[in-house]
Design an enzyme around this catalytic site. Structure first.
Site, mmCIF file in Angstrom:
data_model
loop_
_atom_site.group_PDB
_atom_site.id
_atom_site.type_symbol
_atom_site.label_atom_id
_atom_site.label_comp_id
_atom_site.label_asym_id
_atom_site.label_seq_id
_atom_site.Cartn_x
_atom_site.Cartn_y
_atom_site.Cartn_z
ATOM 1 N N HIS A 269 58.928 48.940 13.892
ATOM 2 C CA HIS A 269 58.710 49.273 12.432
ATOM 3 C C HIS A 269 58.246 50.939 12.045
ATOM 4 O O HIS A 269 57.805 51.143 10.981
ATOM 5 C CB HIS A 269 57.876 48.242 11.801
ATOM 6 C CG HIS A 269 58.303 46.769 12.175
ATOM 7 N ND1 HIS A 269 59.440 46.411 11.322
ATOM 8 C CD2 HIS A 269 57.830 45.767 12.755
ATOM 9 C CE1 HIS A 269 59.513 45.278 11.894
ATOM 10 N NE2 HIS A 269 58.730 44.755 12.578
ATOM 11 N N GLY B 164 59.890 41.782 8.297
ATOM 12 C CA GLY B 164 60.305 40.616 7.728
ATOM 13 C C GLY B 164 59.439 39.868 6.792
ATOM 14 O O GLY B 164 59.593 39.769 5.705
#
Length: 291
Positions: A197, A215
């Protein structure tokens, strides 16, 4: 190979977390709240005055660590696992400050077959340490892509009932939210430091053009939009939220939430229209009429 007995009987020790107001505000900022400095409803989640906690924060509280990689003998190919589904059930509003305790345990391990992977269901309960009051029950479903076929050695549970698909009809309400380019860098400070990320090289190795948004950040955005549209921004009215992670979101994407309402029950899916991608599917929530 996945060791069914080890995985099925895994449970965490009691995890204690001291929650401070800055943690609550940082979580909300990591979901992109606060972009409008005059939006008083967002300020109640991002400033200390009358601070309230977004219900989806339950999913990240009392995190038990990356046990699928670190626990001895479980045999899971941790490199190939992905977060498949997430559910939260709120029993009480989350406090903005206090000591919380959580326990996690595996409740189901499903073999999808050789080359098809396995599903590991993990339940987490979060309580207030001082009163022992149950605050939230969360369930995550982890798709272990490299671990199918273990049942040939014995073990394996029946699949859980599937999540209900969203209606085919046109949505009753469509909501939009503009994510920010730096969102993943802020969101990771709430505890998920996976380099996928934030590190362009790691993202490229995983086949992505850039680092992807967590997510659970997309999940949190959906929770915020539902709270605003159906619960008048009152966290005590959001009782549950479930969804499947179906495609990645990139920081900077515009998220479109399509909603179908039936009384207190909301079906939803989240899309990124610019890429024609459904990023959350099989979504459902319950928003009580009153607290």
């Amino acid at each position: 190979m996945l060791n069914y007995e080890k995985v099925r009987h895994w449970q965490s020790p009691e995890i204690e977390q001291t929650l401070q107001p800055k943690d609550v505000m940082l979580y909300a900022l990591g979901l992109g709240l606060g972009q409008d400095p005059l939006d008083r409803t967002q300020l109640q989640f991002t400033t200390e005055k009358d601070l309230q906690v977004l219900p989806t924060m339950a999913a990240v509280l009392t995190y038990p660590g990356f046990w699928m990689r670190d626990a001895p003998g479980v045999g899971i190919d941790a490199v190939r696992l992905v977060h498949g589904e997430q559910s939260i059930f709120l029993h009480q509003p989350l406090p903005a400050q206090g000591i919380l305790v959580g326990r996690s345990r595996v409740t189901r391990v499903v073999d999808k077959g050789p080359g098809k992977g396995a599903l590991v269901h993990v339940e987490k309960v979060v309580r207030d340490a001082s009163s022992d009051q149950l605050l939230a029950t969360c369930e995550s479903v982890v798709f272990c892509r490299g671990d199918g076929g273990f049942s040939a050695q014995g073990g394996g549970d029946e699949p859980a009932p599937g999540l209900k698909a969203t209606p085919e009809a046109s949505p009753d309400i469509v909501l939009t939210f503009q994510t920010r380019p730096e969102m993943a860098l802020i969101y990771r400070l709430s505890g998920d430091y996976n380099p996928l990320h934030c590190d362009p090289d790691v993202a490229a190795q995983a086949g992505f053009s850039q680092p992807i948004l967590h997510g659970l950040a997309t999940y949190g955005v959906a929770g915020h939009l539902l709270l605003k549209a159906f619960c008048n921004d009152d966290p005590s009215r959001l009782k549950s939220l479930r969804a499947r992670f179906s495609a990645p979101t990139f920081p900077g994407d515009l998220i479109e939430l399509q909603c179908w309402r039936s009384g207190e029950d909301i079906a939803f899916r989240a899309c990124v229209p610019a890429r024609g991608a459904v990023v959350l599917s099989h979504g459902s929530a319950r928003c009580a009429a009153t607290a």
